[in-house]
Design an enzyme around this catalytic site. Structure first.
Site, short mmCIF file in Angstrom:
data_model
loop_
_atom_site.label_atom_id
_atom_site.label_comp_id
_atom_site.label_asym_id
_atom_site.label_seq_id
_atom_site.Cartn_x
_atom_site.Cartn_y
_atom_site.Cartn_z
N HIS A 127 51.91 67.08 20.22
CA HIS A 127 52.48 67.68 21.82
C HIS A 127 51.24 69.11 22.39
N GLU B 92 48.00 34.48 46.16
CA GLU B 92 48.38 34.19 45.10
C GLU B 92 49.18 32.60 45.01
N ASP C 221 37.82 31.53 23.17
CA ASP C 221 38.36 30.53 24.76
C ASP C 221 38.21 29.73 24.96
N LYS D 10 35.12 47.22 33.77
CA LYS D 10 35.38 48.24 32.76
C LYS D 10 34.08 49.07 33.22
N ALA E 173 39.10 38.61 24.78
CA ALA E 173 37.81 39.09 23.58
C ALA E 173 38.45 39.08 22.20
N GLY F 187 43.97 34.94 43.51
CA GLY F 187 44.33 34.08 42.16
C GLY F 187 45.35 36.36 42.07
N GLY G 147 45.48 37.33 39.57
CA GLY G 147 46.09 37.30 38.11
C GLY G 147 45.55 38.40 37.53
N VAL G 148 44.08 38.90 36.55
CA VAL G 148 44.02 39.48 35.81
C VAL G 148 42.22 40.49 35.94
P1 FAD Z 1 32.25 33.91 25.02
O1 FAD Z 1 32.49 35.35 25.54
O2 FAD Z 1 32.26 32.72 26.86
O3 FAD Z 1 30.55 33.58 24.45
C1 FAD Z 1 30.58 31.96 24.47
C2 FAD Z 1 28.51 32.23 24.71
O4 FAD Z 1 28.14 30.87 24.04
C3 FAD Z 1 28.10 32.17 25.35
O5 FAD Z 1 27.20 33.61 25.38
C4 FAD Z 1 27.47 31.38 25.99
O6 FAD Z 1 26.47 30.92 27.03
C5 FAD Z 1 27.06 30.45 24.61
N1 FAD Z 1 27.26 29.02 24.88
C6 FAD Z 1 27.73 28.35 25.00
N2 FAD Z 1 27.70 27.21 25.04
C7 FAD Z 1 26.49 27.34 24.02
C8 FAD Z 1 26.12 26.36 22.61
N3 FAD Z 1 26.07 24.60 23.37
N4 FAD Z 1 24.48 26.62 22.64
C9 FAD Z 1 24.32 28.25 23.25
N5 FAD Z 1 24.87 29.57 23.26
C10 FAD Z 1 26.12 28.22 23.96
N6 FAD Z 1 38.54 39.89 27.89
C11 FAD Z 1 39.22 41.35 26.70
O7 FAD Z 1 39.86 40.94 25.90
N7 FAD Z 1 39.77 42.23 27.47
C12 FAD Z 1 39.03 42.15 28.90
O8 FAD Z 1 38.75 43.50 29.66
C13 FAD Z 1 38.14 41.51 29.11
N8 FAD Z 1 37.91 41.44 30.60
C14 FAD Z 1 37.09 40.32 31.15
C15 FAD Z 1 36.16 40.61 32.87
C16 FAD Z 1 36.57 39.31 33.31
C17 FAD Z 1 35.46 39.22 34.87
C18 FAD Z 1 35.85 38.20 32.31
C19 FAD Z 1 35.24 37.17 33.19
C20 FAD Z 1 36.69 38.29 31.11
C21 FAD Z 1 37.51 38.95 30.44
N9 FAD Z 1 37.96 39.19 29.21
C22 FAD Z 1 38.59 40.02 29.04
C23 FAD Z 1 38.12 37.86 28.84
C24 FAD Z 1 36.92 37.30 27.42
O9 FAD Z 1 35.56 37.62 28.39
C25 FAD Z 1 36.75 36.48 26.79
O10 FAD Z 1 37.95 35.87 26.20
C26 FAD Z 1 35.84 36.02 25.99
O11 FAD Z 1 34.58 36.88 26.24
C27 FAD Z 1 35.26 35.01 24.68
O12 FAD Z 1 34.64 35.64 24.51
P2 FAD Z 1 33.67 34.01 23.23
O13 FAD Z 1 33.76 34.72 21.89
O14 FAD Z 1 35.31 32.74 22.85
O15 FAD Z 1 33.40 33.84 24.34
P1 NAI Z 2 44.57 34.35 35.14
O1 NAI Z 2 45.26 32.75 34.96
O2 NAI Z 2 44.35 35.26 34.60
O3 NAI Z 2 45.01 34.54 37.02
C1 NAI Z 2 45.04 33.25 37.80
C2 NAI Z 2 45.50 33.45 38.30
O4 NAI Z 2 45.61 32.48 40.01
C3 NAI Z 2 47.21 33.04 38.89
O5 NAI Z 2 48.03 34.39 39.33
C4 NAI Z 2 47.45 32.08 38.80
O6 NAI Z 2 49.12 31.49 39.26
C5 NAI Z 2 46.66 31.73 40.41
N1 NAI Z 2 46.48 30.86 41.04
C6 NAI Z 2 45.96 29.66 39.99
N2 NAI Z 2 45.53 28.48 41.36
C7 NAI Z 2 45.27 29.28 42.52
C8 NAI Z 2 45.34 28.72 44.03
N3 NAI Z 2 45.35 27.50 43.80
N4 NAI Z 2 45.84 29.68 44.32
C9 NAI Z 2 46.05 30.54 44.44
N5 NAI Z 2 46.79 31.51 43.10
C10 NAI Z 2 45.88 30.24 42.21
O7 NAI Z 2 42.85 33.87 34.96
P2 NAI Z 2 41.47 35.28 35.34
O8 NAI Z 2 41.96 36.22 36.70
O9 NAI Z 2 40.46 34.14 36.52
O10 NAI Z 2 40.83 35.41 34.50
C11 NAI Z 2 40.87 34.62 33.33
C12 NAI Z 2 41.15 35.29 32.08
O11 NAI Z 2 39.74 35.86 31.51
C13 NAI Z 2 42.38 35.61 32.20
O12 NAI Z 2 43.85 34.73 31.75
C14 NAI Z 2 42.11 36.15 30.67
O13 NAI Z 2 42.37 35.76 29.08
C15 NAI Z 2 40.92 36.85 30.45
N6 NAI Z 2 40.30 37.72 31.29
C16 NAI Z 2 41.46 39.19 30.58
C17 NAI Z 2 41.17 40.40 31.08
C18 NAI Z 2 41.92 41.76 30.25
O14 NAI Z 2 42.07 41.31 29.19
N7 NAI Z 2 41.84 43.01 30.51
C19 NAI Z 2 40.45 41.15 32.35
C20 NAI Z 2 40.11 40.13 33.20
C21 NAI Z 2 39.97 38.05 32.49
#
Ligand code: FAD
Ligand code: NAI
Length: 477
Positions: free
Chosen positions: A456, A215, A324, A60, A332, A192, A194-195
Site C-alpha cells: 500500500h 471499423e 506469426d 511504445k 511477440a 480498422g 483493432g490494436v
Molecule cells: P517477425 O517479428 O515478423 O520477424 C520475422 C523476421 O524474419 C523478420 O525480420 C523478417 O524480415 C525475417 N524473414 C522473413 N523471411 C525470411 C527469410 N526467408 N530469410 C531471412 N529472414 C526472413 N506484439 C506484442 O506482443 N506486443 C506489442 O506491443 C506489439 N505491438 C505491435 C505493434 C505493431 C505496429 C505491429 C505491426 C505489431 C505489433 N506486435 C506486438 C506484434 C509482434 O510484432 C509480432 O507478433 C511479432 O513480431 C512476431 O514475431 P515473429 O518472430 O513471429 O516474426
Molecule cells: P487487428 O486484428 O487487431 O485489427 C484489425 C481490425 O480491422 C479489426 O477490428 C477488423 O474488424 C478490422 N477490419 C478488417 N477488415 C476491415 C475492413 N475492410 N474495413 C474496416 N475494418 C476492417 O489487426 P491490426 O490492428 O492490423 O494488428 C495486427 C496484429 O498485430 C494484431 O492482431 C496483434 O496481433 C498485433 N499487434 C499487437 C499489439 C499489442 O500487443 N499491443 C499492438 C499492435 C499489433
C-alpha cells in the site's frame, strides 16, 4: 556449390520468435545459426523483426513521447507545473524512437555473440535435403549455404492491404508508415479499429491530428471483455477519437494531397470522407515469400500460414514453425514462448506453451489488458462463474497518480473459485496483468489473490480488491 556450413539448428527469421529460439537452442548446447534479412540504414542488419523494427518497440516509444506531450499539455498544470507555450518537434521524437529501436537491434546482436549464435544477414531459402540434413541457402552480401538436422521457421507476418489499395507509405500507410510520419497530419483516417489502429490513432491524436477510425464490425474490440470494451469506447471517444463502427468501405481514392474514402455506414447510408493520410490496419498475413516452401513441400494452409500442430511441428521431419507465421495470436510473447518450447523439444525436453494464459495488452491510455476467458465466452460455454470488479477511482495510488479511469475484473468458476480470467482497463494494467497470468498458471482461486498481502499504496491493490469483489467483500468500496 561450396560445402555447406554445418549446424545442429537453423533458425530462419530473427524476430522475437526466431532470435529467442536461437538463444535457447544455443543455451541447450546446439550449434545454432539464425538467418534474418531485416536491414537498417547503411545496409546494416537490424535483428528483432517486425516487433523491434516496426512493431512493439517503436510503437511504445511513440506512445510514450505522445503521452508525455499530452500530460504536459493537460495535466501538468494541476500539479502546479507551469510551462509556457508547448510545442512538439516530431523529428526529435522520431529520432528518439529510431535510437530506441537501434539499441534493441544491437542488444540482440550482442546476445547472439554472448550465446555463440552464428548470424547470417540475408534471405534464407530451403535448397533441399541430403540424408537427415536440411540445406538452406542465404542470399545477401555474404551468400552462404548452411545445413542442419533441425530447422525452425520464424518468418513472421506482413500487413494486409485493402484490396485494390496498395500501401504507398505516402498517403496510404502500413504500420511502418504510421510510425514514421514526418509531420502531424491534420486529418488522419484509420481503417480498422483493432490494436494497431487504436495505438497509432492515439499517438497522432495526442499530437493534434483529427482522427477518424472506420471499423467494419458493428462491435468495438469484440475480443475484449464487454465491460472493458464499453469503457474503452467511452474513454477513446471522450479523448476525441471518432470511431465509426459498421463501416463498409466501398472505395479509396488516392489524390496528390489527400485520400478519399467512400463507405456505407451502419445504417447503409453512403458516406465520403477525406484525409491527409490514411493508416490501414486491418490485420496481418503470414510471410513465407522466398522461403522455398514449394521446393521442399512445406505445407501451408489456405490462408498462407505454415501448417503446424500444437507442438509447432510442420509436415516436414525436424522442421518446426513458430510465431506469426503459424496459427494463434500474433503476439511477440507468443512467438518467443513457442521458440523456447521448440528449442527444448529438439533437446528432448517437454517444452510447453499454455495458450490459455497468453496475456493481451493494448498500450493506449487507458491501457487495456486481459488474460483468460471473458464473461461473454463463459456464458456461451455455459460455465457457471462469478465475477467481481473494482474501480481505480477507489484506489489511493491511482488518485495520487491522477489517473482513476477504469477497473479490474476477475471471473472465477462458481463452484471451485478457480480464476478463469482477468480483465483490466486503467493505469499500468499492462504491468498488473502479470499477476493474473501467474495466478492462472498456478491454478489460483480468487480467494488466493484476496488473501495475499499487496503493498500500500499501489495500483495492485485494485487487483486484490477485484478478487475480494468476486466474494462480495471489497474493503474500500
Ligand atoms: P517477425 O517479428 O515478423 O520477424 C520475422 C523476421 O524474419 C523478420 O525480420 C523478417 O524480415 C525475417 N524473414 C522473413 N523471411 C525470411 C527469410 N526467408 N530469410 C531471412 N529472414 C526472413 N506484439 C506484442 O506482443 N506486443 C506489442 O506491443 C506489439 N505491438 C505491435 C505493434 C505493431 C505496429 C505491429 C505491426 C505489431 C505489433 N506486435 C506486438 C506484434 C509482434 O510484432 C509480432 O507478433 C511479432 O513480431 C512476431 O514475431 P515473429 O518472430 O513471429 O516474426
Ligand atoms: P487487428 O486484428 O487487431 O485489427 C484489425 C481490425 O480491422 C479489426 O477490428 C477488423 O474488424 C478490422 N477490419 C478488417 N477488415 C476491415 C475492413 N475492410 N474495413 C474496416 N475494418 C476492417 O489487426 P491490426 O490492428 O492490423 O494488428 C495486427 C496484429 O498485430 C494484431 O492482431 C496483434 O496481433 C498485433 N499487434 C499487437 C499489439 C499489442 O500487443 N499491443 C499492438 C499492435 C499489433
Amino acid at each position: 556449390m561450396a560445402d555447406a556450413q554445418s549446424f545442429d539448428v537453423l533458425v530462419v527469421g530473427g524476430g522475437p520468435g526466431g532470435y529467442v529460439a536461437a538463444i535457447r537452442a544455443a543455451q541447450l548446447g546446439f550449434a545454432t545459426a539464425c538467418i534474418d534479412d531485416w536491414t537498417r540504414g547503411g545496409g546494416k542488419p537490424a535483428l528483432g523483426g517486425t516487433c523491434t523494427n516496426v512493431g512493439c518497440i517503436p510503437s511504445k516509444a511513440l506512445l510514450q513521447s505522445s503521452e508525455n506531450y499530452a500530460h504536459a499539455g493537460h495535466s501538468f498544470a494541476e500539479h502546479g507545473i507551469e510551462i509556457g507555450k508547448l510545442s512538439m518537434n516530431v523529428g526529435t521524437m522520431l529520432a528518439r524512437k529510431d535510437k530506441v529501436v537501434g539499441q534493441n537491434n544491437d542488444g540482440i546482436a550482442y546476445l547472439f555473440r554472448k550465446n555463440k549464435v552464428a548470424f547470417f544477414h540475408g534471405r534464407g531459402s530451403f535448397a533441399g535435403r541430403a540424408g537427415e540434413r536440411w540445406t538452406i541457402g542465404v542470399d545477401g552480401a555474404r551468400a552462404a549455404t548452411l545445413s542442419a538436422r533441425h530447422v525452425i521457421i520464424a518468418t513472421g507476418s506482413v500487413p494486409r492491404a485493402l484490396p485494390g489499395t496498395p500501401f504507398d507509405n505516402v498517403r496510404v500507410l502500413d504500420n511502418a508508415g504510421a510510425l514514421a510520419m514526418a509531420d502531424v497530419p491534420k486529418r488522419l483516417g484509420v481503417i480498422g479499429a483493432g490494436v494497431i489502429g487504436l495505438e497509432m490513432g492515439s499517438v497522432w491524436r495526442r499530437l493534434g491530428s483529427e482522427v477518424t477510425m472506420l471499423e467494419a464490425l458493428p462491435t468495438f474490440l469484440g475480443a475484449a471483455d464487454e465491460a472493458v470494451a464499453k469503457e474503452a469506447l467511452k474513454q477513446f471517444t471522450k479523448q476525441g477519437l471518432a470511431i465509426v463502427l459498421g463501416a463498409a468501405i466501398s472505395a479509396v481514392r488516392v489524390g496528390k494531397d489527400d485520400v478519399t474514402v467512400d463507405y456505407n455506414d451502419a445504417k447503409g447510408d453512403a458516406q465520403r470522407v477525406s484525409f491527409d493520410r490514411l493508416i490501414v490496419s486491418i490485420g496481418r498475413v503470414p510471410f513465407t515469400t522466398g522461403l522455398g516452401a514449394d521446393k521442399v513441400g512445406l505445407a501451408l494452409d489456405a490462408r498462407g500460414f505454415v501448417e503446424a500442430d500444437a507442438q509447432c511441428r510442420t509436415n516436414l521431419p525436424n522442421v518446426f514453425a513458430i510465431g506469426d507465421v503459424v496459427r494463434g495470436p500474433m503476439l511477440a510473447h507468443k512467438a518467443e514462448d513457442e521458440g523456447i518450447a521448440v528449442a527444448e523439444r529438439i533437446a528432448g525436453q517437454h517444452g510447453h506453451v499454455d495458450f490459455n494464459t497468453i496475456p493481451w495488452v493494448i498500450y493506449t491510455s487507458p491501457e487495456i489488458a486481459w488474460v483468460g476467458r471473458t464473461e461473454q465466452q463463459l456464458r456461451q460455454e455455459g460455465v457457471d462463474y462469478r465475477a467481481g470488479s473494482f474501480p481505480f477511482a477507489a484506489n489511493g495510488r491511482a488518485r495520487a497518480l491522477g489517473d482513476t479511469t477504469g477497473f479490474i475484473k476477475f471471473v472465477a468458476d462458481a463452484k471451485t473459485d478457480r480464476i478463469l480470467g482477468m480483465h483490466a482497463i486503467g493505469p499500468w494494467v499492462s504491468e498488473l496483468i502479470a499477476e493474473g497470468v501467474v495466478a492462472m498458471e498456478f491454478g489460483a482461486s480468487s480467494e488466493d489473490i484476496a488473501r495475499i498481502v499487496h503493498a500500500h499504496p499501489t495500483l495492485s491493490e485494485v487487483t486484490r480488491e477485484a478478487a475480494l469483489a468476486v466474494d462480495r467483500r471489497t474493503l474500500n468500496l
